[in-house]
Structures are given as C-alpha cells and as structure tokens.
Design a protein around this motif. Structure first.
Motif, PDB file in Angstrom:
ATOM      1  N   SER A  35       0.848  -1.190   0.000  1.00 40.35           N
ATOM      2  CA  SER A  35       0.000   0.000   0.000  1.00 40.35           C
ATOM      3  C   SER A  35       0.885   1.243   0.000  1.00 40.35           C
ATOM      4  O   SER A  35       2.066   1.188   0.336  1.00 40.35           O
ATOM      5  CB  SER A  35      -0.937   0.004   1.213  1.00 40.35           C
ATOM      6  OG  SER A  35      -0.198  -0.023   2.419  1.00 40.35           O
ATOM      7  N   ALA A  36       0.298   2.381  -0.392  1.00 40.97           N
ATOM      8  CA  ALA A  36       1.063   3.618  -0.475  1.00 40.97           C
ATOM      9  C   ALA A  36       0.155   4.788  -0.133  1.00 40.97           C
ATOM     10  O   ALA A  36      -1.010   4.821  -0.533  1.00 40.97           O
ATOM     11  CB  ALA A  36       1.655   3.799  -1.869  1.00 40.97           C
ATOM     12  N   VAL A  37       0.695   5.761   0.591  1.00 43.74           N
ATOM     13  CA  VAL A  37      -0.078   6.930   0.997  1.00 43.74           C
ATOM     14  C   VAL A  37       0.588   8.183   0.427  1.00 43.74           C
ATOM     15  O   VAL A  37       1.790   8.390   0.603  1.00 43.74           O
ATOM     16  CB  VAL A  37      -0.169   7.048   2.527  1.00 43.74           C
ATOM     17  CG1 VAL A  37      -1.021   8.249   2.921  1.00 43.74           C
ATOM     18  CG2 VAL A  37      -0.745   5.771   3.131  1.00 43.74           C
ATOM     19  N   ARG A  38      -0.212   9.004  -0.250  1.00 44.38           N
ATOM     20  CA  ARG A  38       0.270  10.239  -0.847  1.00 44.38           C
ATOM     21  C   ARG A  38       0.626  11.250   0.237  1.00 44.38           C
ATOM     22  O   ARG A  38       0.083  11.224   1.341  1.00 44.38           O
ATOM     23  CB  ARG A  38      -0.807  10.808  -1.780  1.00 44.38           C
ATOM     24  CG  ARG A  38      -0.380  12.037  -2.572  1.00 44.38           C
ATOM     25  CD  ARG A  38      -1.518  12.516  -3.467  1.00 44.38           C
ATOM     26  NE  ARG A  38      -2.670  12.957  -2.693  1.00 44.38           N
ATOM     27  CZ  ARG A  38      -2.822  14.179  -2.191  1.00 44.38           C
ATOM     28  NH1 ARG A  38      -1.878  15.088  -2.358  1.00 44.38           N
ATOM     29  NH2 ARG A  38      -3.913  14.493  -1.512  1.00 44.38           N
ATOM     30  N   GLN A  39       1.506  12.184  -0.100  1.00 43.22           N
ATOM     31  CA  GLN A  39       1.942  13.201   0.854  1.00 43.22           C
ATOM     32  C   GLN A  39       0.766  14.027   1.371  1.00 43.22           C
ATOM     33  O   GLN A  39      -0.197  14.257   0.682  1.00 43.22           O
ATOM     34  CB  GLN A  39       3.007  14.122   0.240  1.00 43.22           C
ATOM     35  CG  GLN A  39       2.563  14.927  -0.950  1.00 43.22           C
ATOM     36  CD  GLN A  39       2.853  14.230  -2.258  1.00 43.22           C
ATOM     37  OE1 GLN A  39       2.868  13.004  -2.331  1.00 43.22           O
ATOM     38  NE2 GLN A  39       3.076  15.026  -3.305  1.00 43.22           N
ATOM     39  N   TRP A  40       0.898  14.444   2.641  1.00 46.41           N
ATOM     40  CA  TRP A  40      -0.039  15.321   3.343  1.00 46.41           C
ATOM     41  C   TRP A  40      -1.360  14.646   3.736  1.00 46.41           C
ATOM     42  O   TRP A  40      -2.243  15.298   4.287  1.00 46.41           O
ATOM     43  CB  TRP A  40      -0.361  16.596   2.539  1.00 46.41           C
ATOM     44  CG  TRP A  40       0.828  17.449   2.259  1.00 46.41           C
ATOM     45  CD1 TRP A  40       1.490  17.554   1.071  1.00 46.41           C
ATOM     46  CD2 TRP A  40       1.526  18.310   3.168  1.00 46.41           C
ATOM     47  NE1 TRP A  40       2.540  18.422   1.178  1.00 46.41           N
ATOM     48  CE2 TRP A  40       2.587  18.916   2.458  1.00 46.41           C
ATOM     49  CE3 TRP A  40       1.345  18.633   4.519  1.00 46.41           C
ATOM     50  CZ2 TRP A  40       3.468  19.810   3.048  1.00 46.41           C
ATOM     51  CZ3 TRP A  40       2.225  19.539   5.099  1.00 46.41           C
ATOM     52  CH2 TRP A  40       3.268  20.113   4.378  1.00 46.41           C
ATOM     53  N   CYS A  41      -1.540  13.380   3.488  1.00 50.11           N
ATOM     54  CA  CYS A  41      -2.778  12.703   3.894  1.00 50.11           C
ATOM     55  C   CYS A  41      -2.788  12.456   5.395  1.00 50.11           C
ATOM     56  O   CYS A  41      -1.747  12.319   6.038  1.00 50.11           O
ATOM     57  CB  CYS A  41      -2.930  11.369   3.171  1.00 50.11           C
ATOM     58  SG  CYS A  41      -3.413  11.503   1.445  1.00 50.11           S
ATOM     59  N   ARG A  42      -4.009  12.348   5.941  1.00 51.05           N
ATOM     60  CA  ARG A  42      -4.207  11.944   7.335  1.00 51.05           C
ATOM     61  C   ARG A  42      -4.903  10.579   7.334  1.00 51.05           C
ATOM     62  O   ARG A  42      -5.855  10.356   6.587  1.00 51.05           O
ATOM     63  CB  ARG A  42      -5.096  12.934   8.083  1.00 51.05           C
ATOM     64  CG  ARG A  42      -4.524  14.338   8.221  1.00 51.05           C
ATOM     65  CD  ARG A  42      -5.484  15.218   9.009  1.00 51.05           C
ATOM     66  NE  ARG A  42      -6.799  15.250   8.375  1.00 51.05           N
ATOM     67  CZ  ARG A  42      -7.960  15.365   9.030  1.00 51.05           C
ATOM     68  NH1 ARG A  42      -7.989  15.425  10.345  1.00 51.05           N
ATOM     69  NH2 ARG A  42      -9.098  15.417   8.371  1.00 51.05           N
ATOM     70  N   ILE A  43      -4.437   9.696   8.218  1.00 51.98           N
ATOM     71  CA  ILE A  43      -5.019   8.364   8.337  1.00 51.98           C
ATOM     72  C   ILE A  43      -5.558   8.229   9.760  1.00 51.98           C
ATOM     73  O   ILE A  43      -4.807   8.227  10.732  1.00 51.98           O
ATOM     74  CB  ILE A  43      -3.984   7.256   8.043  1.00 51.98           C
ATOM     75  CG1 ILE A  43      -3.221   7.543   6.743  1.00 51.98           C
ATOM     76  CG2 ILE A  43      -4.672   5.905   8.000  1.00 51.98           C
ATOM     77  CD1 ILE A  43      -4.084   7.586   5.503  1.00 51.98           C
ATOM     78  N   GLY A  44      -6.888   8.125   9.888  1.00 46.47           N
ATOM     79  CA  GLY A  44      -7.526   8.134  11.191  1.00 46.47           C
ATOM     80  C   GLY A  44      -7.298   6.880  12.001  1.00 46.47           C
ATOM     81  O   GLY A  44      -7.009   5.793  11.468  1.00 46.47           O
ATOM     82  N   ALA A  45      -7.445   6.999  13.305  1.00 48.74           N
ATOM     83  CA  ALA A  45      -7.205   5.896  14.244  1.00 48.74           C
ATOM     84  C   ALA A  45      -8.086   4.690  13.930  1.00 48.74           C
ATOM     85  O   ALA A  45      -9.233   4.827  13.490  1.00 48.74           O
ATOM     86  CB  ALA A  45      -7.463   6.370  15.668  1.00 48.74           C
ATOM     87  N   HIS A  46      -7.538   3.507  14.152  1.00 41.93           N
ATOM     88  CA  HIS A  46      -8.258   2.233  14.038  1.00 41.93           C
ATOM     89  C   HIS A  46      -8.705   1.930  12.609  1.00 41.93           C
ATOM     90  O   HIS A  46      -9.560   1.057  12.401  1.00 41.93           O
ATOM     91  CB  HIS A  46      -9.485   2.209  14.967  1.00 41.93           C
ATOM     92  CG  HIS A  46      -9.183   2.481  16.401  1.00 41.93           C
ATOM     93  ND1 HIS A  46      -8.660   1.528  17.238  1.00 41.93           N
ATOM     94  CD2 HIS A  46      -9.312   3.610  17.144  1.00 41.93           C
ATOM     95  CE1 HIS A  46      -8.500   2.052  18.444  1.00 41.93           C
ATOM     96  NE2 HIS A  46      -8.868   3.320  18.409  1.00 41.93           N
ATOM     97  N   SER A  47      -8.155   2.621  11.628  1.00 45.77           N
ATOM     98  CA  SER A  47      -8.528   2.332  10.246  1.00 45.77           C
ATOM     99  C   SER A  47      -7.624   1.242   9.691  1.00 45.77           C
ATOM    100  O   SER A  47      -6.590   0.881  10.266  1.00 45.77           O
ATOM    101  CB  SER A  47      -8.436   3.598   9.386  1.00 45.77           C
ATOM    102  OG  SER A  47      -7.132   4.143   9.421  1.00 45.77           O
ATOM    103  N   ILE A  48      -8.039   0.682   8.549  1.00 44.04           N
ATOM    104  CA  ILE A  48      -7.254  -0.357   7.899  1.00 44.04           C
ATOM    105  C   ILE A  48      -7.185  -0.058   6.412  1.00 44.04           C
ATOM    106  O   ILE A  48      -8.191   0.280   5.778  1.00 44.04           O
ATOM    107  CB  ILE A  48      -7.845  -1.765   8.162  1.00 44.04           C
ATOM    108  CG1 ILE A  48      -6.940  -2.849   7.576  1.00 44.04           C
ATOM    109  CG2 ILE A  48      -9.283  -1.883   7.674  1.00 44.04           C
ATOM    110  CD1 ILE A  48      -7.273  -4.256   8.067  1.00 44.04           C
ATOM    111  N   ILE A  49      -5.959  -0.147   5.871  1.00 46.60           N
ATOM    112  CA  ILE A  49      -5.692   0.135   4.473  1.00 46.60           C
ATOM    113  C   ILE A  49      -5.393  -1.200   3.783  1.00 46.60           C
ATOM    114  O   ILE A  49      -4.470  -1.903   4.176  1.00 46.60           O
ATOM    115  CB  ILE A  49      -4.480   1.083   4.309  1.00 46.60           C
ATOM    116  CG1 ILE A  49      -4.578   2.275   5.270  1.00 46.60           C
ATOM    117  CG2 ILE A  49      -4.341   1.513   2.853  1.00 46.60           C
ATOM    118  CD1 ILE A  49      -5.790   3.134   5.108  1.00 46.60           C
ATOM    119  N   GLY A  50      -6.179  -1.545   2.788  1.00 48.13           N
ATOM    120  CA  GLY A  50      -6.003  -2.831   2.123  1.00 48.13           C
ATOM    121  C   GLY A  50      -4.691  -2.925   1.369  1.00 48.13           C
ATOM    122  O   GLY A  50      -4.074  -1.921   0.998  1.00 48.13           O
ATOM    123  N   GLY A  51      -4.241  -4.154   1.124  1.00 47.47           N
ATOM    124  CA  GLY A  51      -3.047  -4.378   0.332  1.00 47.47           C
ATOM    125  C   GLY A  51      -3.204  -3.830  -1.081  1.00 47.47           C
ATOM    126  O   GLY A  51      -4.309  -3.795  -1.633  1.00 47.47           O
TER     127      GLY A  51
END
Length: 267
Positions: free
Chosen positions: A153-169
């Motif tokens: 997985s990959a996250v673009r710059q400046w993003c926020r990822i909230g608590a207890h979330s899950i990002i798929g493969g």
C-alpha cells in the motif's frame, strides 16, 4: 551491560543507553541516541539526529535517519524520533524531517514495520501502527493510533489516516481516511467500517452500533454536504466517543478531501 560487536562502528558523540546490543557491521552516527535495551541485530545503519526509544529492535539492512528524499532538502539540521518497543524489520527506511515540514519525523510506541516499509520525511506515526511489507508513507503523512497498512500500500503526501482504520493491500491512498474506516482499491475507496478492529479494541456493542448508524447518515445521506451531515451526526450521537472522534476528524478546519464510498473524494 552493552554488547557491541567488534565489527560495529560507533562514532564519537553517539549516546548508548544501558544494555544496548549492536550487532555485526552496524554503523551508528555521532548524533544518534539509543535508549536502554535497544538492539541493532546486524548491518543496520542509524544516521542523522536520530533518537530510538527503549527496547526497540532493528533488523538487518534497515536504513534509519539518512537525509530526506526531498530535492528541497538543503542540509539543514532536522530530526527523527522513534519511540519505545518498536519492531523495525529488514530493509525498512525512515527519514528525518525537513525545514518546510517542521523539521521532525516522529514514530510512536509499539509499532511494527515489516520488511521494506518506508516512513517519509515529516511523517507523524502514532502508537501500535502496523505497516506490512513494502507499505510506504510519503512525506508529511499523519497516522493516528492502531492503523494497519496492507502490503504494497502507499499513501500520498499530506494525507491523514484516522485511528483504528485499515488500508487494504495494493491500495493507493490519495485522500484522508476516516477513523475506523476500511479502504481498498488501486485508488482507495471507503468500504465501510473496520468492525474487526473495533471489536479487538473492545468497543462496546452500543458504540459500534452508533458508529454504524453515524457512518450511514454521513456517507449514504442524500441531503447537504459531507461536512453538514457530519455536523448533524455529531449532534445526533452526542456523548458517543467513537462518533465524536469520527466527526472531529471530518470537521477539521481547512480544505481537506476524504476517501468516500462513491467515485471521487468529497470535501
């Protein structure tokens, strides 16, 4: 008692706590601080103004604290702070901050960074995060507690990822991910709540029930903007901790965009 392998290079100025272990062919720079019981297994390089908290273990060929991968970086003194009880596996890379991002990359406690995962400059990672193999965070990403990132997985710059979330493969995240959210897709789309994570974190049935209703009101409602629906949900479910956390995230000031169940990203 410290255990330093004879092939390891510890530069003058480095500060090592009690019972630190530095294995074969490791290199520790002059501005590095290793907390008590930190272990560098072997072939680990720790550079820059980097501090590593107690009982963190770093596995072979990890590169920690080298200069940011940012063409704007001009050699300014910036920092990388890593908390306690982390597991940093093979080939992980973590970079310090930049002047334009506040000068600090910070990682919390009890995180697991699997092989070849990456934490970019100026990121803020909370506690108990898990980055699976080859998961990558670009610069300036904010990750709250108990987030799980699937492999590749990959996250673009400046993003926020909230608590207890899950990002798929294999998921590419372009916009903010709500707390408790589950996102998946080559360009991340919201696919409901991370119910398994909520249960593991011992959220009550009533709290989960309230979150499910609030989620439906916010993301499946057909009147008003997303912010307006979030504000209404905050009032409707006043006193529900999870819903308040979700709506606080959505109602933050500024021009933010969010992963949604629909095509595109609503702001």
């Amino acid at each position: 008692m410290q255990e330093i392998h004879p092939t390891a290079v510890i530069e003058a100025g480095a500060v090592l706590g009690e019972d630190v272990k530095v294995g074969p062919f490791c290199m520790v720079g002059p501005n590095v601080v290793l907390g008590d019981n930190v272990e560098l297994v072997s072939h680990v390089v720790v550079a820059g103004h980097t501090s590593i908290g107690a009982r963190t273990r770093i596995f072979p060929f990890a590169s920690i604290g080298h200069q940011p991968q940012d063409l704007k970086y001009a050699g300014e003194e910036t920092r990388l702070e890593i908390g306690q009880d982390n597991q940093i596996r093979e080939h992980v890379t973590m970079n310090p901050g930049t002047a334009g991002g506040g000068g600090l990359t910070k990682v919390g406690d009890q995180c697991l960074f699997m092989a070849s995962s990456h934490v970019g400059h100026d990121c803020k990672v909370g506690n108990n995060a898990i980055l699976a193999n080859n998961a990558t965070l670009a610069g300036h990403v904010e990750v709250e507690d108990f987030v799980i990132f699937g492999g590749l997985s990959a996250v673009r710059q400046w993003c926020r990822i909230g608590a207890h979330s899950i990002i798929g493969g294999l998921t590419g995240v372009e916009f903010d991910v709500i707390p408790f959210g589950s996102v998946i897709g080559d360009r991340a789309r919201l696919h409901g709540l991370n119910l398994i994570g909520l249960k593991r974190r011992n959220y009550s049935r009533d709290e989960i029930h309230a979150l499910r209703h609030a989620y439906k009101d916010i993301f499946e409602g057909d009147t008003g903007t997303l912010r307006e629906r979030a504000a209404k949900a905050r009032e409707t479910y006043e006193g529900r901790e999870g819903v308040q956390q979700l709506t606080d995230f959505l109602l933050v000031e500024g021009d933010r965009r969010f992963c949604t169940p629909r095509k595109g990203a609503e702001g």
